[in-house]
Design an enzyme around this catalytic site. Structure first.
Site, PDB file in Angstrom:
ATOM      1  N   GLY A  47      34.641  36.016  35.978  1.00  0.00           N
ATOM      2  CA  GLY A  47      33.454  35.885  36.784  1.00  0.00           C
ATOM      3  C   GLY A  47      32.608  36.732  37.584  1.00  0.00           C
ATOM      4  CD  GLU A  48      27.923  38.828  38.403  1.00  0.00           C
ATOM      5  OE1 GLU A  48      28.536  38.424  37.055  1.00  0.00           O
ATOM      6  OE2 GLU A  48      28.203  40.162  39.612  1.00  0.00           O
ATOM      7  CB  SER A  49      32.717  42.074  40.093  1.00  0.00           C
ATOM      8  OG  SER A  49      31.856  42.731  39.699  1.00  0.00           O
ATOM      9  CB  CYS A  79      37.341  40.029  33.485  1.00  0.00           C
ATOM     10  SG  CYS A  79      35.422  39.971  32.458  1.00  0.00           S
ATOM     11  NE  ARG A 106      29.797  44.819  38.060  1.00  0.00           N
ATOM     12  CZ  ARG A 106      28.654  43.930  38.581  1.00  0.00           C
ATOM     13  NH1 ARG A 106      28.329  44.760  39.274  1.00  0.00           N
ATOM     14  NH2 ARG A 106      28.233  43.083  38.081  1.00  0.00           N
ATOM     15  CB  ILE A 134      33.345  36.875  28.499  1.00  0.00           C
ATOM     16  CG1 ILE A 134      34.150  35.963  28.127  1.00  0.00           C
ATOM     17  CG2 ILE A 134      32.119  36.334  29.645  1.00  0.00           C
ATOM     18  CD1 ILE A 134      35.019  34.884  28.638  1.00  0.00           C
ATOM     19  NE  ARG A 135      28.027  37.919  31.515  1.00  0.00           N
ATOM     20  CZ  ARG A 135      28.321  37.835  33.164  1.00  0.00           C
ATOM     21  NH1 ARG A 135      28.005  38.737  33.721  1.00  0.00           N
ATOM     22  NH2 ARG A 135      28.985  36.633  33.509  1.00  0.00           N
ATOM     23  CG  HIS A 171      38.231  36.153  30.369  1.00  0.00           C
ATOM     24  ND1 HIS A 171      38.138  36.046  31.834  1.00  0.00           N
ATOM     25  CD2 HIS A 171      37.134  37.417  30.357  1.00  0.00           C
ATOM     26  CE1 HIS A 171      36.793  35.951  32.287  1.00  0.00           C
ATOM     27  NE2 HIS A 171      36.794  36.642  31.651  1.00  0.00           N
ATOM     28  CD  GLU A 173      41.492  34.234  32.161  1.00  0.00           C
ATOM     29  OE1 GLU A 173      42.249  35.202  32.159  1.00  0.00           O
ATOM     30  OE2 GLU A 173      39.746  33.905  32.681  1.00  0.00           O
TER      31      GLU A 173
HETATM   32  N1  GLN Z   1      30.800  41.741  34.012  1.00  0.00           N
HETATM   33  C1  GLN Z   1      31.145  41.121  34.955  1.00  0.00           C
HETATM   34  C2  GLN Z   1      31.248  42.053  36.588  1.00  0.00           C
HETATM   35  O1  GLN Z   1      30.303  42.242  36.636  1.00  0.00           O
HETATM   36  C3  GLN Z   1      32.642  40.201  34.526  1.00  0.00           C
HETATM   37  C4  GLN Z   1      32.827  39.349  34.140  1.00  0.00           C
HETATM   38  C5  GLN Z   1      33.402  39.086  33.758  1.00  0.00           C
HETATM   39  O2  GLN Z   1      34.767  38.660  35.025  1.00  0.00           O
HETATM   40  N2  GLN Z   1      33.834  38.427  32.498  1.00  0.00           N
HETATM   41  O3  GLN Z   1      31.697  41.333  37.940  1.00  0.00           O
END
Ligand code: GLN
Length: 193
Positions: A47-49, A79, A106, A134-135, A171, A173
Protein backbone atom coordinates in the site's frame (compact mmCIF):
# COMPACT_ATOMS: atom_id res chain seq x y z
CA UNK A 1 -4.17 -21.30 13.06
CA UNK A 2 -5.37 -17.67 12.97
CA UNK A 3 -3.51 -15.01 11.07
CA UNK A 4 -4.03 -11.29 11.65
CA UNK A 5 -3.99 -9.16 8.50
CA UNK A 6 -3.31 -5.46 8.95
CA UNK A 7 -6.24 -3.86 7.16
CA UNK A 8 -5.71 -0.12 7.51
CA UNK A 9 -4.96 0.51 3.86
CA UNK A 10 -3.65 -1.23 0.75
CA UNK A 11 -3.86 -4.77 -0.66
CA UNK A 12 -5.01 -6.67 2.42
CA UNK A 13 -8.05 -8.46 0.94
CA UNK A 14 -5.87 -10.35 -1.54
CA UNK A 15 -3.75 -11.73 1.33
CA UNK A 16 -6.90 -12.85 3.14
CA UNK A 17 -8.14 -14.60 0.00
CA UNK A 18 -4.87 -16.49 -0.48
CA UNK A 19 -4.75 -17.59 3.17
CA UNK A 20 -8.37 -18.67 3.10
CA UNK A 21 -7.70 -20.69 -0.07
CA UNK A 22 -4.91 -22.39 1.84
CA UNK A 23 -7.32 -23.21 4.66
CA UNK A 24 -6.05 -20.62 7.14
CA UNK A 25 -8.40 -18.50 9.23
CA UNK A 26 -7.77 -14.75 9.07
CA UNK A 27 -9.04 -11.62 10.76
CA UNK A 28 -8.59 -7.96 9.95
CA UNK A 29 -6.80 -5.54 12.21
CA UNK A 30 -8.29 -2.07 11.92
CA UNK A 31 -8.04 -0.92 15.54
CA UNK A 32 -6.45 -1.82 18.85
CA UNK A 33 -9.39 -3.96 19.90
CA UNK A 34 -8.92 -6.21 16.84
CA UNK A 35 -5.25 -6.59 17.58
CA UNK A 36 -5.99 -7.89 21.08
CA UNK A 37 -7.51 -11.10 19.66
CA UNK A 38 -5.42 -14.28 19.83
CA UNK A 39 -3.24 -14.75 16.74
CA UNK A 40 -0.44 -16.93 15.44
CA UNK A 41 1.04 -14.49 12.94
CA UNK A 42 0.65 -11.15 11.18
CA UNK A 43 0.62 -10.04 7.56
CA UNK A 44 1.46 -6.45 6.65
CA UNK A 45 0.23 -5.72 3.12
CA UNK A 46 1.45 -3.45 0.38
CA UNK A 47 0.00 0.00 0.00
CA UNK A 48 1.49 3.29 1.03
CA UNK A 49 3.98 2.95 3.86
CA UNK A 50 3.80 6.62 4.93
CA UNK A 51 0.01 6.39 5.33
CA UNK A 52 0.27 3.06 7.13
CA UNK A 53 2.83 4.39 9.63
CA UNK A 54 0.67 7.45 10.24
CA UNK A 55 -2.42 5.29 10.87
CA UNK A 56 -0.54 2.80 13.06
CA UNK A 57 0.66 5.72 15.17
CA UNK A 58 -2.66 7.47 15.50
CA UNK A 59 -4.53 4.24 16.31
CA UNK A 60 -2.04 3.28 19.02
CA UNK A 61 -1.10 0.13 17.11
CA UNK A 62 2.54 0.84 16.32
CA UNK A 63 3.98 0.05 19.71
CA UNK A 64 1.97 -3.14 20.49
CA UNK A 65 2.62 -4.60 17.04
CA UNK A 66 6.31 -3.79 17.26
CA UNK A 67 6.48 -5.39 20.71
CA UNK A 68 4.72 -8.56 19.52
CA UNK A 69 7.13 -8.96 16.59
CA UNK A 70 10.12 -8.40 18.88
CA UNK A 71 8.70 -11.09 21.16
CA UNK A 72 8.63 -13.54 18.24
CA UNK A 73 5.27 -13.22 16.49
CA UNK A 74 5.81 -14.45 12.90
CA UNK A 75 5.32 -11.62 10.42
CA UNK A 76 5.18 -11.40 6.63
CA UNK A 77 5.48 -7.94 5.09
CA UNK A 78 4.98 -7.29 1.40
CA UNK A 79 6.09 -4.15 -0.42
CA UNK A 80 4.99 -1.29 1.91
CA UNK A 81 4.99 -4.02 4.59
CA UNK A 82 8.70 -4.60 3.95
CA UNK A 83 9.31 -0.85 4.26
CA UNK A 84 7.45 -0.78 7.59
CA UNK A 85 9.62 -3.58 8.96
CA UNK A 86 12.91 -1.99 7.86
CA UNK A 87 15.16 -0.27 10.39
CA UNK A 88 16.74 2.02 7.83
CA UNK A 89 15.93 3.84 4.62
CA UNK A 90 18.84 5.00 2.43
CA UNK A 91 21.21 4.60 5.37
CA UNK A 92 19.11 6.58 7.86
CA UNK A 93 16.94 5.31 10.71
CA UNK A 94 13.28 5.35 9.70
CA UNK A 95 9.97 5.67 11.45
CA UNK A 96 7.95 2.47 11.38
CA UNK A 97 7.94 -0.91 13.06
CA UNK A 98 11.72 -1.10 12.57
CA UNK A 99 12.12 -4.73 13.58
CA UNK A 100 14.19 -5.98 10.62
CA UNK A 101 17.89 -5.36 10.12
CA UNK A 102 17.57 -4.10 6.58
CA UNK A 103 18.21 -0.83 4.77
CA UNK A 104 15.60 -0.14 2.10
CA UNK A 105 15.27 2.06 -0.93
CA UNK A 106 11.69 3.22 -1.55
CA UNK A 107 10.16 3.77 -5.00
CA UNK A 108 13.41 2.45 -6.33
CA UNK A 109 12.32 1.99 -9.91
CA UNK A 110 11.05 5.52 -10.54
CA UNK A 111 7.65 6.54 -11.81
CA UNK A 112 8.04 5.35 -15.39
CA UNK A 113 9.05 1.85 -14.40
CA UNK A 114 6.80 1.85 -11.37
CA UNK A 115 5.16 -1.48 -12.05
CA UNK A 116 6.47 -4.58 -13.73
CA UNK A 117 6.45 -8.35 -13.64
CA UNK A 118 9.44 -10.61 -13.20
CA UNK A 119 10.14 -14.24 -12.54
CA UNK A 120 12.76 -15.19 -10.03
CA UNK A 121 14.13 -17.84 -7.76
CA UNK A 122 13.37 -17.61 -4.06
CA UNK A 123 15.97 -19.70 -2.25
CA UNK A 124 14.52 -22.89 -0.84
CA UNK A 125 10.95 -21.80 -1.68
CA UNK A 126 10.40 -21.61 -5.45
CA UNK A 127 12.54 -21.91 -8.60
CA UNK A 128 10.47 -19.67 -10.83
CA UNK A 129 8.19 -17.45 -8.83
CA UNK A 130 6.10 -14.87 -10.67
CA UNK A 131 6.69 -11.48 -9.03
CA UNK A 132 4.54 -8.38 -9.34
CA UNK A 133 6.30 -5.13 -8.48
CA UNK A 134 4.21 -1.99 -7.90
CA UNK A 135 6.18 1.15 -7.09
CA UNK A 136 8.30 -1.32 -5.21
CA UNK A 137 11.15 -0.86 -2.81
CA UNK A 138 14.25 -3.02 -2.75
CA UNK A 139 16.71 -3.83 -0.01
CA UNK A 140 20.04 -1.98 -0.28
CA UNK A 141 21.69 -4.28 2.21
CA UNK A 142 21.29 -6.44 5.25
CA UNK A 143 22.39 -4.74 8.48
CA UNK A 144 23.14 -7.96 10.31
CA UNK A 145 24.23 -11.51 9.44
CA UNK A 146 20.89 -12.73 10.81
CA UNK A 147 19.24 -11.56 7.59
CA UNK A 148 19.01 -14.22 4.92
CA UNK A 149 18.76 -12.99 1.34
CA UNK A 150 16.17 -15.16 -0.36
CA UNK A 151 15.92 -13.53 -3.76
CA UNK A 152 17.53 -10.98 -6.03
CA UNK A 153 16.16 -9.61 -9.29
CA UNK A 154 18.53 -7.65 -11.55
CA UNK A 155 21.07 -7.56 -8.74
CA UNK A 156 18.59 -6.06 -6.26
CA UNK A 157 17.51 -7.84 -3.10
CA UNK A 158 13.75 -8.42 -3.22
CA UNK A 159 13.06 -11.09 -0.57
CA UNK A 160 14.58 -11.52 2.88
CA UNK A 161 14.05 -13.46 6.05
CA UNK A 162 15.27 -12.73 9.56
CA UNK A 163 14.21 -15.57 11.82
CA UNK A 164 10.44 -15.28 12.16
CA UNK A 165 10.25 -12.22 9.90
CA UNK A 166 9.71 -12.62 6.15
CA UNK A 167 9.54 -9.73 3.69
CA UNK A 168 9.23 -9.26 -0.07
CA UNK A 169 9.49 -6.16 -2.23
CA UNK A 170 6.92 -7.66 -4.61
CA UNK A 171 3.28 -8.69 -4.16
CA UNK A 172 2.94 -12.50 -3.91
CA UNK A 173 -0.76 -12.11 -3.09
CA UNK A 174 -1.47 -10.78 -6.59
CA UNK A 175 -0.47 -13.95 -8.44
CA UNK A 176 -1.84 -17.48 -8.41
CA UNK A 177 1.46 -18.93 -7.21
CA UNK A 178 1.10 -19.34 -3.44
CA UNK A 179 4.55 -20.75 -2.62
CA UNK A 180 5.45 -17.82 -0.35
CA UNK A 181 2.24 -17.95 1.66
CA UNK A 182 2.65 -21.73 1.96
CA UNK A 183 6.19 -21.20 3.19
CA UNK A 184 5.00 -18.62 5.72
CA UNK A 185 2.36 -21.06 7.02
CA UNK A 186 5.05 -23.74 7.38
CA UNK A 187 7.19 -21.30 9.34
CA UNK A 188 4.27 -20.48 11.67
CA UNK A 189 3.68 -24.20 12.26
CA UNK A 190 7.36 -24.80 12.85
CA UNK A 191 7.70 -21.91 15.28
CA UNK A 192 4.61 -22.90 17.27
CA UNK A 193 5.54 -26.61 17.41
N1 GLN B 1 5.91 2.81 -2.81
C1 GLN B 1 5.08 2.41 -1.73
C2 GLN B 1 5.58 2.97 -0.40
O1 GLN B 1 6.54 3.64 -0.37
C3 GLN B 1 4.97 0.91 -1.64
C4 GLN B 1 4.21 0.38 -2.83
C5 GLN B 1 3.47 -0.90 -2.58
O2 GLN B 1 3.28 -1.34 -1.44
N2 GLN B 1 2.98 -1.48 -3.64
O3 GLN B 1 4.98 2.72 0.60
Amino acid sequence: MRVAVLALQGAFIEHEQVLQKLGVETFEVRQLQDWQQPKDALIIPGGESTTQVHLLNSLGLLHPIRQAILEGLPVFGTCAGLILLAKQEDGHPREGLCTMDIDVCRNAYGRQLGSFQATGEVAGIADKLPMTFIRAPYVHRALSPEVEILSEVDGRIVAVRQGHQLATAFHPELTTDHHLHQYFIQQINRLSA
